[in-house]
Design a protein around this motif. Sequence first.
Motif, PDB file in Angstrom:
ATOM      1  N   MET A  91      36.088 135.486  47.634  1.00 49.65           N
ATOM      2  CA  MET A  91      34.920 136.046  47.310  1.00 49.65           C
ATOM      3  C   MET A  91      33.993 134.956  47.624  1.00 49.65           C
ATOM      4  SD  MET A  91      33.577 137.980  43.820  1.00 49.65           S
ATOM      5  CE  MET A  91      34.892 139.251  43.971  1.00 49.65           C
ATOM      6  N   LYS A  92      32.651 135.314  48.367  1.00 43.21           N
ATOM      7  CA  LYS A  92      31.782 134.406  48.465  1.00 43.21           C
ATOM      8  C   LYS A  92      30.757 134.715  47.470  1.00 43.21           C
ATOM      9  CE  LYS A  92      28.835 132.870  52.347  1.00 43.21           C
ATOM     10  NZ  LYS A  92      28.450 133.231  53.928  1.00 43.21           N
ATOM     11  N   VAL A  93      30.468 133.429  46.686  1.00 47.12           N
ATOM     12  CA  VAL A  93      29.492 133.743  45.372  1.00 47.12           C
ATOM     13  C   VAL A  93      28.225 132.985  45.713  1.00 47.12           C
ATOM     14  CG1 VAL A  93      29.419 133.278  43.117  1.00 47.12           C
ATOM     15  CG2 VAL A  93      31.734 133.441  44.171  1.00 47.12           C
ATOM     16  N   PHE A  94      27.265 133.521  45.237  1.00 42.96           N
ATOM     17  CA  PHE A  94      25.912 132.952  45.561  1.00 42.96           C
ATOM     18  C   PHE A  94      25.292 132.464  44.122  1.00 42.96           C
ATOM     19  CE2 PHE A  94      21.149 133.814  45.427  1.00 42.96           C
ATOM     20  CZ  PHE A  94      20.905 132.847  46.781  1.00 42.96           C
ATOM     21  N   VAL A  95      25.173 131.466  43.924  1.00 37.82           N
ATOM     22  CA  VAL A  95      24.852 130.688  42.612  1.00 37.82           C
ATOM     23  C   VAL A  95      23.427 130.452  42.530  1.00 37.82           C
ATOM     24  CG1 VAL A  95      25.433 128.654  41.209  1.00 37.82           C
ATOM     25  CG2 VAL A  95      27.267 129.592  42.533  1.00 37.82           C
ATOM     26  N   VAL A  96      22.812 131.197  41.596  1.00 42.76           N
ATOM     27  CA  VAL A  96      21.205 130.894  41.189  1.00 42.76           C
ATOM     28  C   VAL A  96      21.275 129.918  40.083  1.00 42.76           C
ATOM     29  CG1 VAL A  96      19.474 131.886  40.678  1.00 42.76           C
ATOM     30  CG2 VAL A  96      20.919 133.447  41.754  1.00 42.76           C
ATOM     31  N   GLY A  97      20.622 129.049  40.291  1.00 45.37           N
ATOM     32  CA  GLY A  97      20.276 127.918  39.490  1.00 45.37           C
ATOM     33  C   GLY A  97      21.433 126.674  39.760  1.00 45.37           C
ATOM     34  N   ALA A  98      21.705 126.546  41.014  1.00 44.75           N
ATOM     35  CA  ALA A  98      22.845 125.796  41.539  1.00 44.75           C
ATOM     36  C   ALA A  98      22.479 124.355  41.061  1.00 44.75           C
ATOM     37  CB  ALA A  98      23.240 125.963  42.831  1.00 44.75           C
ATOM     38  N   ASN A  99      21.098 123.963  41.184  1.00 37.63           N
ATOM     39  CA  ASN A  99      20.939 122.529  40.950  1.00 37.63           C
ATOM     40  C   ASN A  99      20.797 122.232  39.344  1.00 37.63           C
ATOM     41  OD1 ASN A  99      20.046 120.221  42.541  1.00 37.63           O
ATOM     42  ND2 ASN A  99      18.000 120.414  41.264  1.00 37.63           N
ATOM     43  N   GLY A 100      21.104 123.160  38.562  1.00 40.08           N
ATOM     44  CA  GLY A 100      21.201 122.863  37.208  1.00 40.08           C
ATOM     45  C   GLY A 100      22.401 122.175  36.853  1.00 40.08           C
ATOM     46  N   GLN A 101      22.500 121.949  35.747  1.00 39.30           N
ATOM     47  CA  GLN A 101      23.989 120.939  35.112  1.00 39.30           C
ATOM     48  C   GLN A 101      25.190 122.188  35.377  1.00 39.30           C
ATOM     49  OE1 GLN A 101      23.648 118.259  31.736  1.00 39.30           O
ATOM     50  NE2 GLN A 101      21.529 119.161  31.598  1.00 39.30           N
ATOM     51  N   ILE A 102      25.150 123.295  34.774  1.00 42.00           N
ATOM     52  CA  ILE A 102      26.060 124.286  34.800  1.00 42.00           C
ATOM     53  C   ILE A 102      26.474 124.757  36.363  1.00 42.00           C
ATOM     54  CG2 ILE A 102      26.737 126.724  34.028  1.00 42.00           C
ATOM     55  CD1 ILE A 102      25.318 125.982  31.316  1.00 42.00           C
ATOM     56  N   GLY A 103      25.146 124.881  36.833  1.00 37.02           N
ATOM     57  CA  GLY A 103      25.182 125.368  38.279  1.00 37.02           C
ATOM     58  C   GLY A 103      25.941 124.624  39.332  1.00 37.02           C
ATOM     59  N   THR A 104      25.524 123.125  38.987  1.00 33.71           N
ATOM     60  CA  THR A 104      26.133 122.298  39.904  1.00 33.71           C
ATOM     61  C   THR A 104      27.475 122.240  39.784  1.00 33.71           C
ATOM     62  OG1 THR A 104      24.116 120.763  39.936  1.00 33.71           O
ATOM     63  CG2 THR A 104      26.199 119.676  40.624  1.00 33.71           C
ATOM     64  N   GLN A 105      28.235 122.396  38.382  1.00 34.59           N
ATOM     65  CA  GLN A 105      29.643 122.005  38.272  1.00 34.59           C
ATOM     66  C   GLN A 105      30.296 123.344  38.710  1.00 34.59           C
ATOM     67  OE1 GLN A 105      30.983 119.945  34.593  1.00 34.59           O
ATOM     68  NE2 GLN A 105      28.784 120.126  33.972  1.00 34.59           N
ATOM     69  N   LEU A 106      29.672 124.602  38.490  1.00 33.73           N
ATOM     70  CA  LEU A 106      30.305 125.679  38.922  1.00 33.73           C
ATOM     71  C   LEU A 106      30.401 125.766  40.728  1.00 33.73           C
ATOM     72  CD1 LEU A 106      31.219 128.712  38.877  1.00 33.73           C
ATOM     73  CD2 LEU A 106      28.942 129.395  38.630  1.00 33.73           C
ATOM     74  N   THR A 107      29.215 125.417  41.182  1.00 32.51           N
ATOM     75  CA  THR A 107      29.494 125.155  42.776  1.00 32.51           C
ATOM     76  C   THR A 107      30.432 124.236  43.172  1.00 32.51           C
ATOM     77  OG1 THR A 107      27.728 123.564  42.864  1.00 32.51           O
ATOM     78  CG2 THR A 107      27.017 125.720  43.296  1.00 32.51           C
ATOM     79  N   ASN A 108      30.615 123.043  42.566  1.00 31.43           N
ATOM     80  CA  ASN A 108      31.967 122.307  42.791  1.00 31.43           C
ATOM     81  C   ASN A 108      33.280 122.908  42.745  1.00 31.43           C
ATOM     82  OD1 ASN A 108      30.196 120.194  43.248  1.00 31.43           O
ATOM     83  ND2 ASN A 108      30.116 119.307  41.368  1.00 31.43           N
ATOM     84  N   LEU A 109      33.379 123.660  41.661  1.00 34.54           N
ATOM     85  CA  LEU A 109      34.682 124.354  41.201  1.00 34.54           C
ATOM     86  C   LEU A 109      34.889 125.338  42.591  1.00 34.54           C
ATOM     87  CD1 LEU A 109      34.247 125.024  37.390  1.00 34.54           C
ATOM     88  CD2 LEU A 109      36.002 123.733  38.351  1.00 34.54           C
ATOM     89  N   LEU A 110      33.862 126.114  42.822  1.00 36.03           N
ATOM     90  CA  LEU A 110      33.931 127.104  43.988  1.00 36.03           C
ATOM     91  C   LEU A 110      34.277 126.431  45.105  1.00 36.03           C
ATOM     92  CD1 LEU A 110      30.737 129.206  42.677  1.00 36.03           C
ATOM     93  CD2 LEU A 110      33.325 130.117  42.905  1.00 36.03           C
ATOM     94  N   LYS A 111      33.734 125.241  45.458  1.00 34.89           N
ATOM     95  CA  LYS A 111      33.925 124.591  46.708  1.00 34.89           C
ATOM     96  C   LYS A 111      35.563 124.200  46.840  1.00 34.89           C
ATOM     97  CE  LYS A 111      33.062 121.926  50.297  1.00 34.89           C
ATOM     98  NZ  LYS A 111      34.139 121.010  50.399  1.00 34.89           N
ATOM     99  N   GLN A 112      36.022 123.846  45.616  1.00 35.89           N
ATOM    100  CA  GLN A 112      37.400 123.470  45.618  1.00 35.89           C
ATOM    101  C   GLN A 112      38.445 124.347  45.638  1.00 35.89           C
ATOM    102  OE1 GLN A 112      37.385 121.053  41.899  1.00 35.89           O
ATOM    103  NE2 GLN A 112      35.787 119.816  42.924  1.00 35.89           N
TER     104      GLN A 112
END
Length: 216
Positions: free
Chosen positions: A1-22
């Motif tokens: 699934m391709k996930v669009f993270v709104v607030g990606a530069n925030g603390q939670i968003g940054t960690q979520l994008t890292n999890l999705l990248k991995q």
Amino acid sequence: MKVFVVGANGQIGTQLTNLLKQSDDHSVVAMVRKEEQAKKFEEKGIEAKIADLEGSVEDIAEAAKGCDAIVFSAGSGGQTGYDKTLLIDLDGAAKTIEAAEKAGIHRYVMVSSLQAHNRENWSEQIKPYYVAKHYAEKILLQSNLNYTIVRPGRLLNEPSIGKFSLTATPDNFSIPREDVAKVLFEVIDNKNTFKRSFDVVSGEETITDALTYLED
């Protein structure tokens, strides 16, 4: 699934994008407001799109085009006034819900706040924040999207505990931001969380086990 993270530069968003990248099962697009923020993600091999929650619904929909899910993890932050809370936590959320519908994206995960759905449990000190979260939830519930609303407790800048509870108590109402990101990652394609809303704090169970207790 391709996930669009709104607030990606925030603390939670940054960690979520890292999890999705991995992840082997998902890919990620980070929504950011500034070119330098986009470059930061692109240097890590994460696709980034520039759009602003104070901009147009059309711009957000265009940025999200081609994605399968939206995670709204944005927030105005504790250093801004309640005018920004209204513009980001409420209207920004509403715009991303409209954008999802315009872009044909059906899956939507929202980060809200502990007990935002229960007015009697709101803190008087940050009542406008709860109002924004409460009505953002209502707008999502009235949409046609396949939603999940995650209501984390008091957010901590501490290492992940990795254990969770869906029931807060006066002695247990906090959760590390890193663990909130793990919850968001877990619910993206977890069918047990579809059309569901829940509180989450640190506890004694894995998130997978905790989510099995969700009720209709």
